[in-house]
Design a protein around this motif. Sequence first.
Motif, PDB file in Angstrom:
ATOM      1  N   TYR A  10       0.883  -1.144   0.000  1.00 14.02           N
ATOM      2  CA  TYR A  10       0.000   0.000   0.000  1.00 14.02           C
ATOM      3  C   TYR A  10       0.932   1.207   0.000  1.00 14.02           C
ATOM      4  N   ARG A  53       3.095   0.631   3.269  1.00 15.28           N
ATOM      5  CA  ARG A  53       2.623  -0.372   4.229  1.00 15.28           C
ATOM      6  C   ARG A  53       2.607  -1.698   3.482  1.00 15.28           C
ATOM      7  N   GLN A 110       1.381  -5.289   2.559  1.00 17.34           N
ATOM      8  CA  GLN A 110       0.096  -5.979   2.644  1.00 17.34           C
ATOM      9  C   GLN A 110       0.216  -7.376   3.234  1.00 17.34           C
ATOM     10  N   TYR A 117      -1.429  -7.120   9.871  1.00 20.45           N
ATOM     11  CA  TYR A 117      -1.552  -5.665   9.914  1.00 20.45           C
ATOM     12  C   TYR A 117      -0.203  -5.016  10.186  1.00 20.45           C
ATOM     13  N   GLN A 118       0.137  -4.022   9.389  1.00 23.56           N
ATOM     14  CA  GLN A 118       1.425  -3.353   9.493  1.00 23.56           C
ATOM     15  C   GLN A 118       1.229  -1.859   9.673  1.00 23.56           C
ATOM     16  N   LYS A 119       2.158  -1.240  10.373  1.00 23.41           N
ATOM     17  CA  LYS A 119       2.177   0.206  10.453  1.00 23.41           C
ATOM     18  C   LYS A 119       2.636   0.775   9.116  1.00 23.41           C
ATOM     19  N   VAL A 120       2.500   2.081   8.979  1.00 26.88           N
ATOM     20  CA  VAL A 120       3.008   2.797   7.805  1.00 26.88           C
ATOM     21  C   VAL A 120       4.420   3.299   8.101  1.00 26.88           C
ATOM     22  N   THR A 121       5.309   3.108   7.151  1.00 27.22           N
ATOM     23  CA  THR A 121       6.682   3.604   7.264  1.00 27.22           C
ATOM     24  C   THR A 121       6.860   4.764   6.293  1.00 27.22           C
TER      25      THR A 121
END
Lengths: 115, 113
Positions: A32, A94, A96, A100-104
């Motif tokens: 993403y 992020r 996929q 669930y992952q944080k945004v870097t």
Amino acid sequence: AQSVAQPEDQVNVAEGNPLTVKCTYSVSGNPYLFWYVQYPNRGLQFLLKYITGDNLVKGSYGFEAEFNKSQTSFHLKKPSALVSDSALYFCAVRDQSGGYQKVTFGIGTKLQVIP
Amino acid sequence: EPEVTQTPSHQVTQMGQEVILRCVPISNHLYFYWYRQILGQKVEFLVSFYNNEISEKSEIFDDQFSVERPDGSNFTLKIRSTKLEDSAMYFCAGDRGENYGYTFGSGTRLTVV
């Protein structure tokens, strides 16, 4: 691990000219991708995102970005720059995969539009 | 358009003091985050919070940091004993899920003297 690279600390462009702010990413799965803008002494504002589908996504204030999977890039573009576009631009990713992952975020690129 | 609200906008504190930074997320958001930014530079992840517990934290988020959402509304970041290097802009953010972008608050500028 996911990461974002913004190779240019600053981009200068004349008002009315097209602008490009570069971004490349690295993820394990599919990405993403996001662009945010920050004006001085303000928070980060969402500009646009790529989730799936068309590689060219359109966002706020006339900005668009092109997702290129083979080059792992997501460059931000605008056909005609305005002085008011001068700000700090952040690319973000992020992954996929893997839950669930944080945004870097990238380190940011300062855009200076010259009148 | 719904906003994420952060208070205070600016806080000055003496080294070693405790500070609490407050955030009111958007009501339909499910995931909440704290990030910080030093001197308009890189936006650094601190912690993510989901379903009333921490889901991920960074190396920055050591024992001096804590988060809570006690009343289902306010989302707070506490720094127990501030250091000079904690001086930064602290941003709260939220989203509804992974294919949404974050909505950020306008930030709290923390100055430790």
